[in-house]
Scaffold this motif. Structure first.
Motif, mmCIF file in Angstrom:
data_model
loop_
_atom_site.group_PDB
_atom_site.id
_atom_site.type_symbol
_atom_site.label_atom_id
_atom_site.label_comp_id
_atom_site.label_asym_id
_atom_site.label_seq_id
_atom_site.Cartn_x
_atom_site.Cartn_y
_atom_site.Cartn_z
ATOM 1 N N TRP A 103 1.393 -1.197 -0.008
ATOM 2 C CA TRP A 103 -0.150 0.248 -0.342
ATOM 3 C C TRP A 103 0.712 0.910 0.152
ATOM 4 O O TRP A 103 0.176 2.500 -0.431
ATOM 5 C CB TRP A 103 -1.168 -0.095 1.260
ATOM 6 N N LYS A 104 1.715 1.421 0.513
ATOM 7 C CA LYS A 104 3.071 2.481 1.074
ATOM 8 C C LYS A 104 3.490 2.665 -0.819
ATOM 9 O O LYS A 104 3.648 4.419 -1.104
ATOM 10 C CB LYS A 104 3.872 2.205 1.483
ATOM 11 N N HIS A 134 -2.812 4.532 -13.823
ATOM 12 C CA HIS A 134 -2.837 3.859 -14.754
ATOM 13 C C HIS A 134 -2.233 2.303 -15.193
ATOM 14 O O HIS A 134 -2.881 1.433 -14.996
ATOM 15 C CB HIS A 134 -3.304 4.249 -16.259
ATOM 16 N N VAL A 135 -0.809 2.717 -15.049
ATOM 17 C CA VAL A 135 0.230 1.430 -15.753
ATOM 18 C C VAL A 135 -0.043 0.849 -13.985
ATOM 19 O O VAL A 135 0.045 -0.515 -14.667
ATOM 20 C CB VAL A 135 1.248 2.493 -15.841
ATOM 21 N N VAL A 136 -0.094 1.655 -13.291
ATOM 22 C CA VAL A 136 1.061 0.673 -12.426
ATOM 23 C C VAL A 136 -0.264 -0.347 -11.665
ATOM 24 O O VAL A 136 0.246 -1.463 -10.373
ATOM 25 C CB VAL A 136 1.692 1.398 -11.009
ATOM 26 N N PHE A 137 -1.648 0.330 -11.529
ATOM 27 C CA PHE A 137 -2.737 -0.831 -11.212
ATOM 28 C C PHE A 137 -3.374 -1.758 -12.124
ATOM 29 O O PHE A 137 -4.119 -1.896 -12.228
ATOM 30 C CB PHE A 137 -3.360 -0.206 -10.085
ATOM 31 N N LYS A 138 -2.553 -1.815 -13.433
ATOM 32 C CA LYS A 138 -2.973 -2.841 -14.295
ATOM 33 C C LYS A 138 -4.663 -1.993 -15.016
ATOM 34 O O LYS A 138 -5.675 -2.611 -15.283
ATOM 35 C CB LYS A 138 -3.334 -3.928 -14.213
ATOM 36 N N GLY A 139 -4.386 -0.828 -15.181
ATOM 37 C CA GLY A 139 -6.299 0.348 -15.252
ATOM 38 C C GLY A 139 -7.099 0.042 -14.784
ATOM 39 O O GLY A 139 -8.377 0.349 -14.151
ATOM 40 N N LYS A 140 -6.886 -0.507 -12.816
ATOM 41 C CA LYS A 140 -8.079 -0.892 -12.002
ATOM 42 C C LYS A 140 -7.775 -0.239 -11.347
ATOM 43 O O LYS A 140 -6.738 -0.189 -10.129
ATOM 44 C CB LYS A 140 -7.746 -2.261 -12.000
ATOM 45 N N VAL A 141 -7.574 1.197 -11.229
ATOM 46 C CA VAL A 141 -8.134 2.412 -10.090
ATOM 47 C C VAL A 141 -9.236 2.486 -8.677
ATOM 48 O O VAL A 141 -10.087 2.568 -9.867
ATOM 49 C CB VAL A 141 -7.356 3.857 -10.321
ATOM 50 N N HIS A 142 -8.862 2.304 -8.298
ATOM 51 C CA HIS A 142 -10.040 2.295 -7.185
ATOM 52 C C HIS A 142 -10.788 4.336 -7.283
ATOM 53 O O HIS A 142 -9.613 5.151 -7.551
ATOM 54 C CB HIS A 142 -9.698 2.120 -5.963
ATOM 55 N N ILE A 143 -12.170 4.071 -7.216
ATOM 56 C CA ILE A 143 -12.500 5.359 -7.295
ATOM 57 C C ILE A 143 -12.077 6.531 -6.036
ATOM 58 O O ILE A 143 -11.713 7.734 -6.251
ATOM 59 C CB ILE A 143 -14.232 5.464 -7.035
ATOM 60 N N GLY A 144 -11.757 6.204 -5.025
ATOM 61 C CA GLY A 144 -11.150 6.560 -3.872
ATOM 62 C C GLY A 144 -9.619 6.711 -3.621
ATOM 63 O O GLY A 144 -9.726 7.668 -3.221
ATOM 64 N N PHE A 145 -9.133 5.741 -5.014
ATOM 65 C CA PHE A 145 -7.644 7.265 -5.280
ATOM 66 C C PHE A 145 -7.467 7.737 -5.955
ATOM 67 O O PHE A 145 -6.975 8.833 -6.011
ATOM 68 C CB PHE A 145 -6.549 5.281 -5.393
ATOM 69 N N ILE A 192 -1.708 13.599 4.648
ATOM 70 C CA ILE A 192 -1.340 11.998 5.447
ATOM 71 C C ILE A 192 -2.322 11.179 5.385
ATOM 72 O O ILE A 192 -2.447 10.311 5.274
ATOM 73 C CB ILE A 192 -0.236 12.142 6.686
ATOM 74 N N ILE A 193 -3.461 11.687 5.621
ATOM 75 C CA ILE A 193 -4.416 10.836 5.717
ATOM 76 C C ILE A 193 -5.736 10.417 5.454
ATOM 77 O O ILE A 193 -5.833 9.202 5.207
ATOM 78 C CB ILE A 193 -5.976 11.986 7.109
ATOM 79 N N ILE A 197 -5.393 6.257 4.087
ATOM 80 C CA ILE A 197 -6.536 5.829 3.637
ATOM 81 C C ILE A 197 -6.831 5.184 2.309
ATOM 82 O O ILE A 197 -7.216 3.861 1.609
ATOM 83 C CB ILE A 197 -7.987 6.305 4.504
ATOM 84 N N ALA A 198 -6.916 6.692 1.103
ATOM 85 C CA ALA A 198 -6.406 5.949 -0.562
ATOM 86 C C ALA A 198 -5.978 4.451 -0.656
ATOM 87 O O ALA A 198 -6.501 3.679 -1.415
ATOM 88 C CB ALA A 198 -6.799 7.313 -1.277
ATOM 89 N N ALA A 199 -4.514 4.995 -0.356
ATOM 90 C CA ALA A 199 -3.734 3.698 -0.575
ATOM 91 C C ALA A 199 -3.932 2.682 -0.080
ATOM 92 O O ALA A 199 -3.812 1.100 -0.706
ATOM 93 C CB ALA A 199 -2.448 4.305 0.169
ATOM 94 N N PHE A 200 -4.930 2.527 1.128
ATOM 95 C CA PHE A 200 -5.344 1.390 1.242
ATOM 96 C C PHE A 200 -5.995 0.134 0.765
ATOM 97 O O PHE A 200 -6.491 -1.053 0.336
ATOM 98 C CB PHE A 200 -5.803 0.732 3.480
ATOM 99 N N GLN A 201 -6.897 1.233 0.166
ATOM 100 C CA GLN A 201 -8.584 1.242 -0.275
ATOM 101 C C GLN A 201 -8.162 0.569 -1.855
ATOM 102 O O GLN A 201 -8.101 -0.234 -2.308
ATOM 103 C CB GLN A 201 -9.409 2.452 -0.942
ATOM 104 N N GLN A 202 -7.223 0.882 -2.155
ATOM 105 C CA GLN A 202 -6.251 1.027 -3.460
ATOM 106 C C GLN A 202 -5.859 -0.604 -3.772
ATOM 107 O O GLN A 202 -6.082 -1.083 -4.111
ATOM 108 C CB GLN A 202 -4.970 1.894 -4.251
ATOM 109 N N ASP A 203 -4.880 -0.619 -2.597
ATOM 110 C CA ASP A 203 -3.925 -1.950 -2.432
ATOM 111 C C ASP A 203 -5.536 -3.428 -2.231
ATOM 112 O O ASP A 203 -5.267 -3.900 -2.398
ATOM 113 C CB ASP A 203 -3.564 -2.064 -0.948
#
Length: 406
Positions: A103-104, A134-145, A192-193, A197-203
């Motif tokens: 997630w980091k 788009h590249v590092v998450f294979k096009g599957k990017v969470h709306i929260g992110f 930071i806040i 949170i968004a990084a965990f959502q995306q992970d």
């Protein structure tokens, strides 16, 4: 102009436009265009001396909206091409080598967007960040992110006079750039806040690519064009208050030695028309005064900027005076991240990720943006207090009024 309970008809029309945008997110361009036509018809029918030409081009008493509109159009189209150049340079493909695996990795990406936005326009920062995601998450990017990308780009520009249209407007109007800098206290806390949170959502939604593919060759010519676009935007923004001019000069120069992805103009068309129509509607609102300047007014303006163009709001605040400019810069800058159409960065990235054009999904998955905005605002007041400046146009030294928030 007819009014109900003291509220003029224009505000009711604008409210209907915003509600329809929220409900009909697949037809936002048409909603904004129909709303603009309806608003203009009301103006022409009830206000005989209203002139759209004067409103856009200006007169002796009014500067006109043409510069803002032309800049928006040029930047949204131009940065669409920039993002495509950056993506096709293949540099995003090798970034997983340098980003943490869990997630980091997403959080570090948001930090990079924040830093980029401090020196560039927030639209460019959001588009570059969106292309990398788009590249590092294979096009599957969470709306929260996606919401966090917009928040990071707006947060990074909130304390820099070259990072956001509103702060640049303050600078041009005579506000000392140092009086805006403390906006970063709130912006960093908010990043930071919502970033964690968004990084965990995306992970949880889609993990980052752990290893970069082998055999990738970076196209340095395209990277050169990207750098040229960004540098030209900064120079023309500083010299002429017209960054779009530099963007398009650089794109045309770059087209001489690299293939330009002109097809991106088509992809950016609907989002650009939507934002320009919405900004025009907002500029037609008869907002002639604001409540007395205070920290609570600035806090509320942050929420208002999520649905109301923050440029005319900032203009009114500059004319009124008596604000703590750093607090206001954070409020109107970061506040627009709470909805996808609340800032030009949000509209620009929605061209790349159409699934973001849903107010319901944005609020449901990007709730952390509004939460982090409120926490960041509270921390800024707790550490710095409220230090409003005297109207800078009448007091060159911007002497500070000794009013503090306990």
């Amino acid at each position: 102009m007819p009014a109900i309970a003291g509220i003029r008809l224009e505000f009711f029309i604008f409210a209907v436009i915003l509600v329809c945008v929220a409900l009909l997110h697949d037809f936002t361009m048409w909603v904004a265009l129909i709303g603009l036509v309806s608003l203009l018809c009301a103006k022409w029918f009830f206000v005989p001396d209203f002139s759209l030409i004067e409103h856009l081009l200006g007169n002796a008493q009014h500067e006109g909206e043409w510069r803002i509109m032309l800049n928006l159009i040029g930047l949204l189209f131009g940065f669409g091409i920039l993002a495509k150049h950056f993506e096709e340079s293949r540099l995003p493909d090798i970034l997983p080598k340098y980003l943490p695996d869990d997630w980091k990795g997403g959080f570090v990406l948001l930090i990079l967007i924040f830093i980029i936005s401090a020196f560039l326009d927030n639209i460019a920062a959001a588009m570059i960040g969106g292309a990398i995601a788009h590249v590092v998450f294979k096009g599957k990017v969470h709306i929260g992110f996606i919401a966090a990308i917009v928040a990071a780009s707006n947060a990074g520009g909130s304390g820099s006079v070259v990072g956001d249209t509103t702060t640049t407007l303050m600078w041009i109007d005579g506000v000392n750039p140092l009086h805006i800098l403390h906006a970063y206290i709130a912006a960093v806390c908010a990043l930071i806040i919502c970033g964690v949170i968004a990084a965990f959502q995306q992970d949880k939604h889609q993990q980052i690519i752990k290893d970069a593919p082998s055999g990738i060759t970076v196209d340095y010519k395209r990277l050169l064009v990207v750098g040229l676009i960004l540098i030209s935007a900064i120079i023309t923004n500083y010299l002429f208050d017209f960054p779009a001019l530099g963007v398009w000069l650089a794109i045309l120069v770059g087209s001489l030695f690299v293939d330009t992805p002109w097809s991106e103009l088509k992809n950016a068309f609907s989002g650009t028309i939507f934002l320009v129509s919405l900004v025009t509607c907002a500029s037609l609102m008869p907002v002639n005064e604001l409540p007395p300047a205070s920290w609570s007014t600035a806090l509320i303006l942050g929420f208002v900027s999520a649905v109301f163009d923050n440029i005319p709001l900032t203009k009114l605040c500059l004319e009124q005076g008596g604000y703590d400019w750093g607090v206001l810069a954070y409020a109107v800058g970061f506040g627009g991240s709470m909805l996808w159409f609340g800032s030009s960065a949000g509209v620009a990235i929605s061209n790349m990720y159409p699934q973001a054009r849903s107010v319901g999904n944005w609020l449901r998955h990007g709730w952390h943006v509004a939460f982090s905005y409120s926490v960041g605002f509270a921390i800024l007041l707790a550490f710095m207090g409220w230090h409003p400046h005297a109207p800078h146009k009448t007091s060159p030294t911007s002497s500070i009024i000794t009013v503090e928030t306990k």
